[in-house]
Enzyme design. Structure first.
Site, short mmCIF file in Angstrom:
data_model
loop_
_atom_site.label_atom_id
_atom_site.label_comp_id
_atom_site.label_asym_id
_atom_site.label_seq_id
_atom_site.Cartn_x
_atom_site.Cartn_y
_atom_site.Cartn_z
N ALA A 36 -0.89 19.23 13.85
CA ALA A 36 -0.56 17.84 14.22
C ALA A 36 -1.88 17.07 14.28
O ALA A 36 -2.86 17.55 14.85
CB ALA A 36 0.14 17.80 15.57
N TYR A 37 -1.90 15.89 13.68
CA TYR A 37 -3.10 15.06 13.64
C TYR A 37 -2.88 13.81 14.49
O TYR A 37 -1.78 13.26 14.52
CB TYR A 37 -3.41 14.65 12.20
CG TYR A 37 -3.83 15.82 11.35
CD1 TYR A 37 -5.17 16.18 11.25
CD2 TYR A 37 -2.90 16.58 10.66
CE1 TYR A 37 -5.57 17.26 10.49
CE2 TYR A 37 -3.29 17.66 9.89
CZ TYR A 37 -4.62 17.99 9.81
OH TYR A 37 -5.02 19.07 9.05
N TYR A 38 -3.96 13.39 15.15
CA TYR A 38 -3.90 12.27 16.10
C TYR A 38 -4.93 11.22 15.73
O TYR A 38 -5.99 11.55 15.20
CB TYR A 38 -4.18 12.77 17.52
CG TYR A 38 -3.16 13.77 17.99
CD1 TYR A 38 -2.08 13.39 18.78
CD2 TYR A 38 -3.26 15.11 17.63
CE1 TYR A 38 -1.14 14.32 19.21
CE2 TYR A 38 -2.32 16.04 18.04
CZ TYR A 38 -1.26 15.63 18.83
OH TYR A 38 -0.32 16.55 19.23
#
Length: 180
Positions: A36-38
């Site tokens: 997951a990228y933020y």
């Protein structure tokens, strides 16, 4: 730590896997990884070329900061900082509560092998295809790392289109083109 690697889009992982195994390389691990990228509330990582990734692999969770890419040509080099976290769900909640926004998620099946002074990964990335990566050992100089990467690419037949884009960037490009 400075990460120096190449990523190659390949049509078939099996011939590469066969050569790796025939040469007695050690399997470091295999399994499904969820990334997951933020994006930061303070600056847009797509503009600064940084990344913040929360990864689940088996029973392990890892938070990774990646600095802007440096280097030239088909090599990708960037600062990488990692820390293990006890719970991906708790870390996700903390990031969201302090203003970080999840931008995308990428899932892949990955095999990692120790080959010489590098790690070779064979990836099947959901929605993107198959890739081989060669990442030089962190203690090598840039010049030594590039020589080791080229030696391994030639010896193991890792050829095809070299990409400096991350899986996140490739995923977002594909998503935009699918919407057009």
């Amino acid at each position: 730590m400075l990460e120096i690697e190449i990523k190659v889009k390949v049509t078939d992982l099996q011939p590469i896997r066969d050569r790796i195994l025939a040469n007695g390389a050690s399997l470091l691990g295999e399994g499904t990884e969820y990334d997951a990228y933020y994006n930061s509330p303070m600056r847009d990582f797509s503009k600064t070329d940084e990344a913040l990734r929360l990864r689940r692999a088996d029973d392990c969770a890892l938070l990774t900061y990646k600095g802007a890419k440096i280097g030239s040509g088909s090599y990708k080099a960037r600062e990488e900082l990692n820390i293990r976290v006890e719970s991906i769900e708790t870390m996700d909640a903390i990031l969201e509560k302090i203003g970080f926004k999840k931008t995308a998620a990428v899932q892949k099946f990955r095999e990692s092998y120790r080959v010489g002074r590098a790690t070779v990964t064979l990836d099947q990335v959901e929605g993107l295809g198959t890739f081989a990566e060669i990442e030089a050992a962190g203690e090598l100089s840039q010049q030594e790392a590039e020589r080791e990467i080229e030696r391994i690419a030639e010896e193991y037949g890792i050829e095809g289109e070299r990409l400096t884009l991350s899986y996140l960037e490739l995923f977002l490009l594909k998503q935009r083109s699918d919407q057009s």
